[in-house]
Design a protein around this motif. Structure first.
Motif, PDB file in Angstrom:
ATOM      1  N   GLU A 176      -1.093   0.966  -7.905  1.00  0.00           N
ATOM      2  CA  GLU A 176      -1.072   1.980  -7.041  1.00  0.00           C
ATOM      3  C   GLU A 176      -2.279   2.051  -5.857  1.00  0.00           C
ATOM      4  O   GLU A 176      -1.970   2.396  -4.841  1.00  0.00           O
ATOM      5  N   ARG A 187       1.057   4.051  -3.252  1.00  0.00           N
ATOM      6  CA  ARG A 187       0.624   5.458  -2.948  1.00  0.00           C
ATOM      7  C   ARG A 187       1.781   6.309  -3.298  1.00  0.00           C
ATOM      8  O   ARG A 187       1.680   7.280  -3.762  1.00  0.00           O
ATOM      9  N   GLN A 188       3.101   5.834  -3.163  1.00  0.00           N
ATOM     10  CA  GLN A 188       4.181   6.703  -3.599  1.00  0.00           C
ATOM     11  C   GLN A 188       4.288   6.818  -5.167  1.00  0.00           C
ATOM     12  O   GLN A 188       4.493   7.921  -5.517  1.00  0.00           O
ATOM     13  N   LYS A 199       1.794   6.485  -7.210  1.00  0.00           N
ATOM     14  CA  LYS A 199       0.689   7.589  -7.491  1.00  0.00           C
ATOM     15  C   LYS A 199       0.952   9.001  -7.357  1.00  0.00           C
ATOM     16  O   LYS A 199       0.582   9.671  -8.363  1.00  0.00           O
ATOM     17  N   ALA A 259       0.932  -1.176   0.075  1.00  0.00           N
ATOM     18  CA  ALA A 259      -0.057  -0.044   0.012  1.00  0.00           C
ATOM     19  C   ALA A 259       0.790   1.192   0.024  1.00  0.00           C
ATOM     20  O   ALA A 259       0.707   2.160  -0.750  1.00  0.00           O
ATOM     21  N   THR A 260       1.913   1.367   0.921  1.00  0.00           N
ATOM     22  CA  THR A 260       2.835   2.377   0.956  1.00  0.00           C
ATOM     23  C   THR A 260       3.565   2.655  -0.370  1.00  0.00           C
ATOM     24  O   THR A 260       3.573   3.749  -0.943  1.00  0.00           O
TER      25      THR A 260
END
Length: 292
Positions: free
Chosen positions: A69, A38-39, A41, A34-35
């Motif tokens: 993402e 997110r980075q 995206k 997830a991290t």
């Protein structure tokens, strides 16, 4: 469904990469993916690229970009490297592979591997196959690939990589004391064909001669056998604590309870006493190798 970019180049989709889903029960793995997603995206949006445009640039379909993402898919190393180039991240995105690649290994394998890297003594009795710590890549691939229902080719490679990664225990300094008891029947079964089997037997001889390894074989002729309840693994740590587990005891779960450990140690010690001596065991493996 096939996805192509504007130049007619086929883009990779989910169907091309089976087995890269995130295990929802793996909390650490979910958090890592997830991290990273997110980075990716945030960096994509920061340079003003739409998902479809970014997908064309890295060679993946738009749907895969959104899933990665969104933390739903584990990105391959090539995806991260290409994303790093396209987004001009200066190596920061590529560096996330060090964490991502660990998530590719199943949670249970990661936990076992972590314990093995900390242990100063490792004892393994394996009843049906050659212990994973002793398997060659080709033998491991043949063993895992024989499962029914079959794993996808990608899952097979993932599991093989995880099994081989555990073998780093042989490279530790100071070296742990490692002891194995294997069944003669498993050594006689030519999993993967003659050449794979020969290389596996040769590898057993190589490892069995290491100064910190003791390898024993439980002969088929043994009339009294205390290991019929299944595999056993015992791990002892520098602080004097230990962890053990057995297929046939305590629901197969790892235990550090002193009373339960004593039961496993008694069982494992008896198995060692019933097996051939290390010298006799290596001689038997050499004999089997000569018969191929």
């Amino acid at each position: 469904m096939t996805t192509v970019d504007g130049d007619g180049v086929r883009l990779k989709t989910e169907a091309d990469e089976p087995g890269w889903e995130v295990d929802p029960d793996d909390e650490w793995g979910v958090a890592v993916i997830a991290t990273v997603g997110r980075q990716l995206k945030l960096r994509r949006e920061a340079v003003g690229m739409r998902a479809a445009e970014f997908g064309d640039a890295v060679g993946y379909g738009e749907d895969m970009v959104y899933k990665i993402e969104g933390g739903k898919r584990i990105p391959r190393q090539e995806y991260l490297d290409r994303a790093d180039e396209v987004l001009g991240a200066g190596g920061l995105i590529s560096a996330t592979w060090e964490d991502v690649k660990k998530v590719r290994y199943p949670k249970k394998v990661r936990e076992l591997g972590k314990l093995e890297t900390q242990a100063i003594e490792i004892g393994v009795y394996e009843c049906n196959i050659i212990a994973g710590l002793l398997q060659t890549p080709e033998h491991a691939r043949a063993v895992i690939g024989a499962a029914q229902p079959p794993y996808s080719p990608d899952d097979v490679e993932r599991m093989v990589a995880a099994r081989l990664a555990r073998q780093s225990v042989f490279e530790r300094d100071p070296a742990p004391s490692i002891h194995f008891v294997l069944e003669e029947a498993a050594l006689r079964r030519p999993i993967g064909g003659t050449m794979v089997w020969r290389r596996q037997l040769e590898h057993l001889l190589e490892v069995g001669r290491l100064h910190n390894v003791v390898l024993q074989v439980m002969p088929l002729s043994c009339e009294v056998h205390s290991g019929l309840d299944g595999r056993i693994e015992m791990l002892k740590f520098p602080d004097g604590t230990a962890v053990g587990r057995s297929d046939g005891a305590f629901n197969g779960r790892p235990t550090s309870d002193p009373k339960q450990l004593r039961i496993l140690e008694l069982r494992y010690g008896t198995i060692r006493a019933q097996a051939l001596s290390p010298r006799e065991s290596l001689a038997l493996i050499e004999q089997l190798l000569g018969e191929t």
